[in-house]
Write a protein that holds these residues in place. Structure first.
Motif, PDB file in Angstrom:
ATOM      1  N   SER A   1       0.898  -1.091  -0.303  1.00 59.90           N
ATOM      2  CA  SER A   1       0.038  -0.136  -0.149  1.00 59.90           C
ATOM      3  C   SER A   1       0.770   1.122   0.056  1.00 59.90           C
ATOM      4  CB  SER A   1      -1.015  -0.072   1.326  1.00 59.90           C
ATOM      5  OG  SER A   1      -1.962  -1.087   1.235  1.00 59.90           O
ATOM      6  N   GLY A   2       2.116   1.044   0.248  1.00 56.12           N
ATOM      7  CA  GLY A   2       2.897   2.260   0.179  1.00 56.12           C
ATOM      8  C   GLY A   2       4.304   2.417  -0.253  1.00 56.12           C
ATOM      9  N   ARG A   3       5.346   2.390   0.557  1.00 56.84           N
ATOM     10  CA  ARG A   3       6.757   2.615   0.252  1.00 56.84           C
ATOM     11  C   ARG A   3       7.534   1.689  -0.311  1.00 56.84           C
ATOM     12  NH1 ARG A   3       8.965   3.464   6.049  1.00 56.84           N
ATOM     13  NH2 ARG A   3       8.094   1.473   6.024  1.00 56.84           N
ATOM     14  N   GLY A   4       7.181   0.539   0.155  1.00 52.18           N
ATOM     15  CA  GLY A   4       7.593  -0.799  -0.724  1.00 52.18           C
ATOM     16  C   GLY A   4       9.149  -0.982  -0.628  1.00 52.18           C
ATOM     17  N   SER A   5       9.638  -0.781   0.662  1.00 56.58           N
ATOM     18  CA  SER A   5      11.230  -1.192   0.917  1.00 56.58           C
ATOM     19  C   SER A   5      11.207  -2.541   0.860  1.00 56.58           C
ATOM     20  CB  SER A   5      11.653  -0.436   2.154  1.00 56.58           C
ATOM     21  OG  SER A   5      11.258  -1.120   3.338  1.00 56.58           O
ATOM     22  N   ASN A   6      10.090  -3.199   1.552  1.00 58.49           N
ATOM     23  CA  ASN A   6      10.177  -4.886   1.476  1.00 58.49           C
ATOM     24  C   ASN A   6       9.944  -5.523   0.238  1.00 58.49           C
ATOM     25  OD1 ASN A   6      10.743  -5.910   4.617  1.00 58.49           O
ATOM     26  ND2 ASN A   6       8.901  -4.252   4.691  1.00 58.49           N
ATOM     27  N   LEU A   7       9.046  -4.711  -0.594  1.00 56.46           N
ATOM     28  CA  LEU A   7       8.964  -5.092  -2.090  1.00 56.46           C
ATOM     29  C   LEU A   7      10.258  -5.303  -2.714  1.00 56.46           C
ATOM     30  CD1 LEU A   7       7.470  -5.798  -4.708  1.00 56.46           C
ATOM     31  CD2 LEU A   7       7.284  -3.449  -4.533  1.00 56.46           C
ATOM     32  N   LYS A   8      11.134  -4.233  -2.427  1.00 52.25           N
ATOM     33  CA  LYS A   8      12.309  -4.227  -2.986  1.00 52.25           C
ATOM     34  C   LYS A   8      13.437  -5.016  -2.604  1.00 52.25           C
ATOM     35  CE  LYS A   8      12.327   0.749  -3.675  1.00 52.25           C
ATOM     36  NZ  LYS A   8      12.784   2.126  -3.146  1.00 52.25           N
ATOM     37  N   SER A   9      13.146  -5.459  -1.327  1.00 58.12           N
ATOM     38  CA  SER A   9      14.236  -6.511  -0.832  1.00 58.12           C
ATOM     39  C   SER A   9      13.708  -8.044  -1.382  1.00 58.12           C
ATOM     40  CB  SER A   9      14.232  -6.624   0.755  1.00 58.12           C
ATOM     41  OG  SER A   9      13.390  -7.017   1.448  1.00 58.12           O
ATOM     42  N   ILE A  10      12.402  -8.307  -1.522  1.00 60.75           N
ATOM     43  CA  ILE A  10      11.987  -9.588  -1.923  1.00 60.75           C
ATOM     44  C   ILE A  10      12.529  -9.555  -3.402  1.00 60.75           C
ATOM     45  CG2 ILE A  10      10.047 -11.003  -2.575  1.00 60.75           C
ATOM     46  CD1 ILE A  10       8.769  -9.591   0.042  1.00 60.75           C
ATOM     47  N   PHE A  11      12.266  -8.308  -4.419  1.00 60.45           N
ATOM     48  CA  PHE A  11      12.501  -8.346  -5.621  1.00 60.45           C
ATOM     49  C   PHE A  11      14.100  -8.620  -5.947  1.00 60.45           C
ATOM     50  CE2 PHE A  11      14.211  -5.987  -9.222  1.00 60.45           C
ATOM     51  CZ  PHE A  11      13.557  -6.625 -10.315  1.00 60.45           C
ATOM     52  N   ARG A  12      15.050  -7.926  -4.789  1.00 57.35           N
ATOM     53  CA  ARG A  12      16.416  -8.204  -5.032  1.00 57.35           C
ATOM     54  C   ARG A  12      16.769  -9.833  -4.825  1.00 57.35           C
ATOM     55  NH1 ARG A  12      17.168  -3.120  -2.815  1.00 57.35           N
ATOM     56  NH2 ARG A  12      16.992  -4.008  -0.500  1.00 57.35           N
ATOM     57  N   TYR A  13      15.972 -10.261  -3.881  1.00 52.49           N
ATOM     58  CA  TYR A  13      16.084 -11.875  -3.629  1.00 52.49           C
ATOM     59  C   TYR A  13      15.578 -12.465  -4.580  1.00 52.49           C
ATOM     60  CZ  TYR A  13      14.596 -16.369  -2.022  1.00 52.49           C
ATOM     61  OH  TYR A  13      14.281 -17.598  -1.905  1.00 52.49           O
ATOM     62  N   SER A  14      14.499 -12.227  -5.379  1.00 56.45           N
ATOM     63  CA  SER A  14      13.944 -13.117  -6.625  1.00 56.45           C
ATOM     64  C   SER A  14      15.118 -13.022  -7.585  1.00 56.45           C
ATOM     65  CB  SER A  14      12.604 -12.415  -6.936  1.00 56.45           C
ATOM     66  OG  SER A  14      12.894 -11.254  -7.703  1.00 56.45           O
ATOM     67  N   LYS A  15      16.170 -11.975  -7.894  1.00 61.05           N
ATOM     68  CA  LYS A  15      17.041 -12.127  -8.802  1.00 61.05           C
ATOM     69  C   LYS A  15      18.068 -12.968  -8.671  1.00 61.05           C
ATOM     70  CE  LYS A  15      14.653  -9.563 -11.692  1.00 61.05           C
ATOM     71  NZ  LYS A  15      14.054 -10.208 -12.704  1.00 61.05           N
ATOM     72  N   LYS A  16      18.282 -13.412  -7.281  1.00 61.20           N
ATOM     73  CA  LYS A  16      19.450 -14.207  -6.941  1.00 61.20           C
ATOM     74  C   LYS A  16      19.469 -15.775  -7.661  1.00 61.20           C
ATOM     75  CE  LYS A  16      21.130 -12.286  -2.830  1.00 61.20           C
ATOM     76  NZ  LYS A  16      21.023 -12.018  -1.644  1.00 61.20           N
ATOM     77  N   LYS A  17      20.412 -16.087  -8.229  1.00 57.02           N
ATOM     78  CA  LYS A  17      20.640 -17.517  -8.891  1.00 57.02           C
ATOM     79  C   LYS A  17      19.903 -18.314  -8.065  1.00 57.02           C
ATOM     80  CE  LYS A  17      23.679 -20.520 -11.081  1.00 57.02           C
ATOM     81  NZ  LYS A  17      24.731 -20.961 -10.671  1.00 57.02           N
ATOM     82  N   ASN A  18      20.029 -18.566  -6.709  1.00 57.37           N
ATOM     83  CA  ASN A  18      19.414 -19.459  -5.990  1.00 57.37           C
ATOM     84  C   ASN A  18      18.096 -19.293  -5.186  1.00 57.37           C
ATOM     85  OD1 ASN A  18      21.455 -21.187  -6.527  1.00 57.37           O
ATOM     86  ND2 ASN A  18      22.803 -20.414  -4.995  1.00 57.37           N
ATOM     87  N   SER A  19      17.594 -18.137  -5.628  1.00 53.81           N
ATOM     88  CA  SER A  19      16.139 -17.870  -4.955  1.00 53.81           C
ATOM     89  C   SER A  19      15.065 -18.683  -5.317  1.00 53.81           C
ATOM     90  CB  SER A  19      15.679 -16.447  -5.336  1.00 53.81           C
ATOM     91  OG  SER A  19      14.981 -16.459  -6.516  1.00 53.81           O
ATOM     92  N   LYS A  20      14.222 -19.048  -4.536  1.00 47.52           N
ATOM     93  CA  LYS A  20      13.040 -19.932  -4.806  1.00 47.52           C
ATOM     94  C   LYS A  20      11.839 -19.335  -5.487  1.00 47.52           C
ATOM     95  CE  LYS A  20      14.910 -23.228  -1.526  1.00 47.52           C
ATOM     96  NZ  LYS A  20      16.194 -22.701  -1.915  1.00 47.52           N
ATOM     97  N   ILE A  21      11.924 -17.843  -5.852  1.00 48.17           N
ATOM     98  CA  ILE A  21      10.728 -17.297  -6.240  1.00 48.17           C
ATOM     99  C   ILE A  21      11.133 -16.635  -7.738  1.00 48.17           C
ATOM    100  CG2 ILE A  21       9.478 -17.060  -4.014  1.00 48.17           C
ATOM    101  CD1 ILE A  21      10.553 -14.012  -4.216  1.00 48.17           C
ATOM    102  N   ILE A  22       9.699 -16.558  -8.268  1.00 50.74           N
ATOM    103  CA  ILE A  22       9.860 -15.823  -9.389  1.00 50.74           C
ATOM    104  C   ILE A  22       8.787 -14.440  -8.958  1.00 50.74           C
ATOM    105  CG2 ILE A  22       9.195 -15.191 -11.856  1.00 50.74           C
ATOM    106  CD1 ILE A  22      10.129 -18.191 -12.384  1.00 50.74           C
ATOM    107  N   LEU A  23       9.214 -13.263  -8.568  1.00 49.23           N
ATOM    108  CA  LEU A  23       8.226 -12.407  -8.394  1.00 49.23           C
ATOM    109  C   LEU A  23       7.550 -11.802  -9.447  1.00 49.23           C
ATOM    110  CD1 LEU A  23       6.940 -10.298  -6.637  1.00 49.23           C
ATOM    111  CD2 LEU A  23       8.827  -8.968  -6.429  1.00 49.23           C
ATOM    112  N   LYS A  24       6.213 -12.356  -9.564  1.00 43.00           N
ATOM    113  CA  LYS A  24       5.390 -12.122 -10.960  1.00 43.00           C
ATOM    114  C   LYS A  24       4.303 -11.145 -10.912  1.00 43.00           C
ATOM    115  CE  LYS A  24       3.361 -14.928 -14.439  1.00 43.00           C
ATOM    116  NZ  LYS A  24       2.462 -16.074 -14.655  1.00 43.00           N
ATOM    117  N   LEU A  25       3.788 -10.927  -9.735  1.00 42.21           N
ATOM    118  CA  LEU A  25       2.685  -9.745  -9.441  1.00 42.21           C
ATOM    119  C   LEU A  25       3.023  -8.989  -8.523  1.00 42.21           C
ATOM    120  CD1 LEU A  25      -0.330  -9.093 -10.522  1.00 42.21           C
ATOM    121  CD2 LEU A  25      -1.003 -11.211  -8.882  1.00 42.21           C
ATOM    122  N   VAL A  26       2.572  -7.543  -8.487  1.00 38.01           N
ATOM    123  CA  VAL A  26       2.506  -6.620  -7.372  1.00 38.01           C
ATOM    124  C   VAL A  26       1.122  -6.171  -7.349  1.00 38.01           C
ATOM    125  CG1 VAL A  26       3.155  -4.445  -6.477  1.00 38.01           C
ATOM    126  CG2 VAL A  26       4.907  -6.144  -7.152  1.00 38.01           C
TER     127      VAL A  26
END
Ligand code: GRF
Length: 194
Positions: A17-42
């Motif tokens: 609903s707002g700033r999105g700092s946790n969104l950014k950190s989840i996005f950064r994690y999703s881009k790591k080779k060994n991450s377990k997610i693809i961040l597909k939708l906000v």
């Protein structure tokens, strides 16, 4: 919890609903080779949320949902989640309460981050209350979402020490830094168990 799909990753949605700092950190994690997610939708209930700008800039499917009518809003979200094969929802500063029915539909697949050491200080204005009560520690918690507010099973939490001259703003800033670290860790932890 959902089964992992190709490349050992699942599709994940983040609700904001707002700033999105946790969104950014989840996005950064999703881009790591060994991450377990693809961040597909906000999903956001606010067009003006800074997190929306970030999501669009990074080409994540982004949907603004009008919450004037909650039943309609949740129907729209559920269909989006289906369309995009979303298996994990991460609430990150999403200021709307999900209905029991919605949670039932996604049982065990919704997680949230809360800026206190749950089960202490559920709800809003946690930092103000923590300081007023002269606590020695506060912190943050990632937990599963159930139908009771901030009460689901705890996945991960980390303590943050309080100082004499702390203000809610100062404490919020220190805790947010830790939130941004533990949210991806918690995601990784629950998906490693599959
Ligand atoms: C965080 O403090 C989180 O704990 C709470 O809402 C805030 C969201 O911050 N649920 P951000 O939008 O992720 O920066």
């Amino acid at each position: 919890m959902a089964k992992l799909i190709g490349k050992n990753k699942i599709y994940c949605a983040v609700f904001i609903s707002g700033r999105g700092s946790n969104l950014k950190s989840i996005f950064r994690y999703s881009k790591k080779k060994n991450s377990k997610i693809i961040l597909k939708l906000v999903v956001s209930n606010k067009l003006s949320a800074p997190g929306v700008k970030f999501a669009k800039k990074n080409k994540i499917i982004t949907q603004i949902v009008n919450y004037e009518n909650t039943i309609k809003a949740e129907k729209e979200i559920l269909s989006l989640l289906k369309q995009n094969d979303i298996k994990l929802i991460c609430l990150a500063g999403f200021l709307k309460i999900l209905s029991k029915n919605f949670i039932k539909n996604f049982n065990g697949k919704i997680i949230n981050i809360h800026p206190s050491l749950l089960p202490k200080y559920k709800g809003l204005n946690t930092h103000e209350r923590v300081i007023k009560n002269k606590e020695s520690y506060s912190g943050c918690t990632v937990h599963f979402v159930n139908k009771r507010l901030d009460s689901g099973k705890i996945i991960l939490q980390q303590k943050v020490k309080l100082y004499k001259l702390d203000t809610p703003k100062k404490l919020e800033k220190r805790i947010l830094k830790i939130e941004n670290k533990i949210y991806p860790k918690a995601i990784n932890q629950i998906l490693s168990k599959i």
